[in-house]
Enzyme design. Structure first.
Site, short mmCIF file in Angstrom:
data_model
loop_
_atom_site.label_atom_id
_atom_site.label_comp_id
_atom_site.label_asym_id
_atom_site.label_seq_id
_atom_site.Cartn_x
_atom_site.Cartn_y
_atom_site.Cartn_z
CB SER A 106 19.85 37.74 -8.44
OG SER A 106 19.23 38.98 -8.14
CE LYS B 132 21.47 41.47 1.07
NZ LYS B 132 20.04 41.35 1.38
N GLY C 213 22.55 36.43 9.24
CA GLY C 213 23.37 37.14 8.27
C GLY C 213 22.91 38.57 8.05
#
Length: 252
Positions: free
Chosen positions: A19, A70, A132
């Protein structure tokens, strides 16, 4: 131990070395007015560890949330903002003055800001690859923009198509193709969704939420057919800035 005046933020996810968020905020915090801030990765192997993190890190001021948590993070939060509740996914956690946690979703905003410069009159139907937490935010944005869509999943369940069901006609009718899965993320850079890439055209816009590497195999194959392409970096920046706004303004 952190200095009492230090403000602490971070990224919650699993296998998140890829990330750019920590680097993005580290650069941001080099500015004189933000030098009392720090941003760390919280790389958790299981969702069950989220509760411990939230309870044992009372000094946190805000968290970003990425794959695969998430949706899994929601039960551990005290409340959700209305948009995050509607989307069903959280990518930003805010600590309120009373110490409770409030989940937000800034992915939809980041995606809309990143997408709008590329939209043209012929991008009237979208193909969304994946189901997702990230995909849920993209569907919210498409609804907000009035763009009809078809969702594609590996199994083809729950009113979605399977990859095997994508015909040339479907590709031609859906000139906006949005890649919402982790496929192609570093280091597994050769992976890509199994769609009929030969049916991309110069009328298509291929948008990949992945930004590391900058040009995934999905984007490379779409571009080879003349499609316009965009990766997820601009979306990352826009959602991060919206998260920063939330963390610094409790009235948001």
């Amino acid at each position: 131990m952190a200095h009492s005046s230090e403000k602490r933020f971070g990224l919650l996810g699993r296998n998140i070395d890829y990330s750019f968020s920590r680097g993005y905020f580290a650069q941001k915090f080099e500015a004189p007015q933000w030098q009392d801030c720090r941003y760390d990765n919280y790389d958790l192997p299981e969702a069950s560890h989220i509760k411990t993190l939230l309870q044992t890190q009372p000094q946190l001021n805000g968290l970003n949330v990425t794959i695969p948590y998430k949706e899994a993070v929601i039960p551990f939060l005290d409340d959700l903002d209305p948009i995050a509740r509607q989307i069903g996914a959280v990518n930003t956690i805010q600590w309120l003055p009373d110490g409770t946690t409030l989940g937000h979703n800034t992915d939809w905003y980041g995606f809309q800001k990143a997408l709008e410069p590329y939209l043209t009159s012929h991008h009237q139907h979208a193909l969304v690859l994946g189901t997702g937490g990230a995909a849920k935010a993209i569907l919210y944005t498409l609804q907000h923009l009035g763009i009809p869509y078809i969702v594609v999943s590996r199994s083809g369940e729950k009113e979605t198509l399977s990859y095997a069901e994508i015909t040339p006609e479907i590709m031609h009718a859906h000139t906006l193709v949005i890649q919402c899965t982790p496929l192609g993320t570093y280091p597994d850079v050769e992976a890509c969704p199994p769609i009929p890439y030969a049916h991309f055209t110069p009328l298509h816009l291929a948008f990949d939420l992945v930004y590391n590497p900058p040009k995934t195999r999905f984007l490379t194959l779409a571009e080879a057919q003349g499609a316009s392409i965009e990766n997820g970096y601009s979306m990352l920046v826009h959602q991060a800035e919206k998260a920063w706004e939330i963390w610094n303004n409790t009235s948001v």
